[in-house]
Design a protein around this motif. Structure first.
Motif, short mmCIF file in Angstrom:
data_model
loop_
_atom_site.label_atom_id
_atom_site.label_comp_id
_atom_site.label_asym_id
_atom_site.label_seq_id
_atom_site.Cartn_x
_atom_site.Cartn_y
_atom_site.Cartn_z
N GLU A 145 -6.27 5.55 -17.54
CA GLU A 145 -5.07 4.98 -16.93
C GLU A 145 -3.81 5.57 -17.54
N PHE A 146 -2.74 5.46 -16.78
CA PHE A 146 -1.43 5.94 -17.23
C PHE A 146 -1.00 5.12 -18.45
N ASP A 147 -0.39 5.80 -19.42
CA ASP A 147 0.07 5.14 -20.64
C ASP A 147 1.45 4.55 -20.41
N SER A 148 1.48 3.34 -19.87
CA SER A 148 2.74 2.68 -19.59
C SER A 148 3.35 2.18 -20.89
N PHE A 149 4.66 2.34 -21.01
CA PHE A 149 5.35 1.97 -22.25
C PHE A 149 6.16 0.70 -21.99
N HIS A 150 5.84 -0.38 -22.69
CA HIS A 150 6.51 -1.66 -22.46
C HIS A 150 7.45 -2.02 -23.61
N GLY A 151 8.37 -2.92 -23.32
CA GLY A 151 9.21 -3.47 -24.38
C GLY A 151 10.31 -2.52 -24.79
N GLU B 238 0.81 -1.22 0.00
CA GLU B 238 0.00 0.00 0.00
C GLU B 238 0.83 1.26 0.00
N GLN B 239 2.11 1.12 0.37
CA GLN B 239 2.99 2.30 0.36
C GLN B 239 4.29 1.96 -0.36
N ILE B 240 4.77 2.97 -1.08
CA ILE B 240 6.00 2.81 -1.84
C ILE B 240 6.91 3.99 -1.53
N LEU B 241 8.15 3.69 -1.24
CA LEU B 241 9.13 4.76 -1.08
C LEU B 241 9.87 4.93 -2.40
N TYR B 242 9.77 6.15 -2.95
CA TYR B 242 10.55 6.52 -4.13
C TYR B 242 11.73 7.35 -3.67
N VAL B 243 12.94 6.92 -3.99
CA VAL B 243 14.13 7.69 -3.64
C VAL B 243 14.74 8.22 -4.93
N GLY B 244 14.80 9.54 -5.07
CA GLY B 244 15.36 10.12 -6.29
C GLY B 244 15.05 11.59 -6.40
N GLY B 245 15.67 12.21 -7.39
CA GLY B 245 15.50 13.65 -7.56
C GLY B 245 14.23 13.98 -8.33
N GLY B 246 13.69 15.16 -8.08
CA GLY B 246 12.61 15.70 -8.90
C GLY B 246 11.25 15.10 -8.65
N LYS B 247 10.28 15.58 -9.40
CA LYS B 247 8.90 15.11 -9.26
C LYS B 247 8.43 14.29 -10.45
N PHE B 248 9.23 14.30 -11.50
CA PHE B 248 8.83 13.67 -12.75
C PHE B 248 8.52 12.18 -12.56
N HIS B 249 9.47 11.45 -11.98
CA HIS B 249 9.27 10.01 -11.82
C HIS B 249 8.18 9.67 -10.81
N PRO B 250 8.17 10.28 -9.61
CA PRO B 250 7.11 9.90 -8.66
C PRO B 250 5.72 10.27 -9.14
N LEU B 251 5.62 11.31 -9.96
CA LEU B 251 4.31 11.65 -10.51
C LEU B 251 3.80 10.52 -11.40
N GLY B 252 4.68 10.05 -12.29
CA GLY B 252 4.30 8.93 -13.15
C GLY B 252 3.96 7.69 -12.34
N LEU B 253 4.77 7.45 -11.32
CA LEU B 253 4.56 6.30 -10.44
C LEU B 253 3.17 6.36 -9.80
N ALA B 254 2.82 7.52 -9.29
CA ALA B 254 1.52 7.67 -8.63
C ALA B 254 0.37 7.60 -9.64
N LEU B 255 0.60 8.10 -10.86
CA LEU B 255 -0.44 8.01 -11.89
C LEU B 255 -0.65 6.56 -12.31
N ASP B 256 0.45 5.80 -12.38
CA ASP B 256 0.35 4.40 -12.81
C ASP B 256 -0.17 3.50 -11.69
N HIS B 257 0.01 3.91 -10.44
CA HIS B 257 -0.40 3.10 -9.28
C HIS B 257 -1.25 3.95 -8.34
N PRO B 258 -2.42 4.38 -8.82
CA PRO B 258 -3.23 5.33 -8.04
C PRO B 258 -3.69 4.77 -6.70
N GLU B 259 -3.68 3.45 -6.56
CA GLU B 259 -4.14 2.85 -5.31
C GLU B 259 -3.05 2.85 -4.23
N LYS B 260 -1.83 3.20 -4.61
CA LYS B 260 -0.73 3.18 -3.63
C LYS B 260 -0.38 4.59 -3.18
#
Lengths: 350, 350
Positions: free
Chosen positions: B342-348, B197-219
């Motif tokens: 939903e977030f447009d996740s890019f695979h492959g 239910e909780q995720i710790l993101y360690v890193g600079g800026g807001k770009f990555h955690p924003l995507g993370l939260a958009l892709d995992h709105p329940e967390k």
């Protein structure tokens, strides 16, 4: 909804191509494209338009799609400023690349060039040029004549019009960068390399005549613009002052970026190599589009641009550091005198 | 003169590479590059830096040039936003392309990846995250852990720090777009696809955690940013409102451009083909950089971007017409419910 998108949804008319209102102005040669696609059994056809005509691209794509239902039609979204600037990705990935609005700089097996000749009659503005700005034939019978790809279809009419007025008309084909007699490019004015004191330029805008006057400062360039119905004599003074300003600012530069284009017809790596080998504070940088943000990121003091010469001369004011042409660089680093400033003419193809 | 350009002219020091002040922050792995160039007898080595580090590029080029006197060192001037975005021109035209700042999306024979790990110690900000923002282990012992390429070198330390505080730490390797366990990309958060239910993101800026939260709105996404020494919980509300706004505006669109990237790791032509085949008012457009001017030139009502999903979501406000991700497009044309955004996740890879 735009008028053009309205055409696209107007049923059968759209399918015939006659719904393209701009067909009154431009002939997209849809039949030639359809035939070429069928002959080559093309799975994908790429369409590349110059910036000023990109707005017409979706309707042309739609008309082709209606006639080539089994073929993927793909537009090039890259900026395009000339036949030097073929979309290499589409050239590699489509069976045919249709390049609109420029004459071939070099024929390529799977590139179809559609010239998009202007249907504007140049004779009224040429009449006015004869009346008002050209030296009368009794004073100077010799008159050079040049035009751009868009107006080449009218070259012979204009020649006859000038001859009827008493001029001896001089035209020539430039070097192998130019397809046609009398044609100029933004980077090449070899077709004006002739022993005359006055040259009539027939065409739209100020971009080409400015380059012409910069490359031939000893000649008087009369501009007859049939598109804007405007008459003028090319004046390079403001531009030359700007260039001197950029060169002077660059004299203080310690670090230099030397730009080599990735565009197929804008590559002069040998000039870059010469500069980098002789200047330990210069570094080679390759890119396609040259814009202020891309250069700013490197934080260098000044740049030499071996790609399209017009980026430095015409867009120079947009950059926050000096961007010079190779001959301007030679002045800035003291290899050449300031009086020897010359236009950076681009020769050859690729 | 910048401090860095001063280093470049400081004689012997510059030649040793030790004059690179930023070596205190980044390890450019010059020895590895020099060895690779010598082993392969490289005539030309290309260097590609992400936007934020391009300013360091001239000094790195200079240091390499001093050690590889027979080798041409060429900088990539193209914008670069990830390992998805290799400079294909340099990859084809140099013997080695050194790609800095990203972990490999896919190994390529002549590409050398230099990760540029951060030397900032994350433990103080992780301590604060444990104290202030994470649910205490007695309430919720499970904690996901993710980071970016820059901080992967600290992943095990952070894991131990969390375990010492009493958490059960969950990490996983995402799909084949991701090189490392615990790594996220701006377009891919598969490594957070875990039952916590909780995720710790360690890193600079807001770009990555924003995507993370958009892709995992329940967390609940806790951000520990060691670079800016900042602590936060990711908040997607403003972004989701913007996306709903863009989707609603696009519902009125009659004409659509469907963008397919030319960047090697951002190509999803099959999505574009599906859209174009099912929508007669949609046209495929290929380009590398997607910017407002390029889209404006075509004059279409709306665009679907099959390239980097973050162009639409993060830069959407810069465009004068709606630019949607493929899942957003499906909502705009009525194929999917608004609640299913939903977030447009890019695979492959490619």
């Amino acid at each position: 909804m735009t008028p053009e998108s309205s055409d696209r949804s107007s049923g059968d008319l759209a399918r015939s191509g006659t719904a393209l209102k701009h067909d009154r102005e431009w002939d997209y040669e849809l039949d030639r494209i359809v035939n070429a696609a069928r002959e080559r059994e093309a799975d994908a056809v790429g369409l590349q338009f110059p910036e000023g005509l990109k707005r017409r691209a979706p309707d042309v794509a739609s008309a082709l799609r209606d006639r080539l239902s089994e073929t993927r039609i793909v537009l090039s979204g890259e900026p395009c400023y000339g036949a030097c600037d073929l979309d290499l990705h589409l050239m590699r990935n489509a069976d045919i690349l249709v390049h609109f609005g420029h004459s071939p700089m070099k024929e390529q097996k799977n590139v179809l060039y559609v010239p998009l000749y202007s249907n504007v009659d140049p004779s009224p503005i040429v009449d006015r040029a004869i009346e008002e700005l050209l030296d009368p034939p009794r004073e100077d019978p010799d008159c050079g004549l040049v035009t751009t790809a868009q107006h080449l279809n009218h070259l012979e009419e204009i020649r006859e019009q000038l001859e009827a007025a008493g001029y001896e008309v001089h035209t020539r084909k430039g070097d192998d960068r130019l397809t046609h007699e009398g044609q100029v490019l933004g980077c090449n004015y070899e077709s004006a390399n002739m022993d005359v004191e006055q040259i009539l330029y027939v065409g739209g805008g100020k971009f080409h005549p400015l380059g012409l006057a910069l490359d031939h400062p000893e000649k008087r360039v009369v501009i007859a613009d049939p598109v804007n119905n405007a008459l003028n004599v090319a004046d390079t003074e403001r531009f030359i002052k700007q260039r001197y300003g950029a060169i002077h600012r660059a004299m203080d530069a310690e670090t230099w970026g030397v730009i080599v284009s990735t565009k197929v017809g804008q590559r002069r790596p040998e000039i870059a190599t010469d500069i980098v080998e002789s200047n330990p504070m210069a570094v080679e940088i390759t890119m396609d589009e040259i814009d202020p943000g891309r250069l700013r990121n490197f934080g260098l003091d000044a740049y030499v641009n071996t790609a399209c010469p017009r980026v430095a001369t015409d867009d120079g004011a947009e950059f926050n550091v000096p961007v010079l042409t190779p001959p301007e660089y030679e002045i800035a680093v003291g290899n050449r005198d300031l009086e020897d400033l010359e236009f950076d003419s681009f020769h050859g193809t690729w």
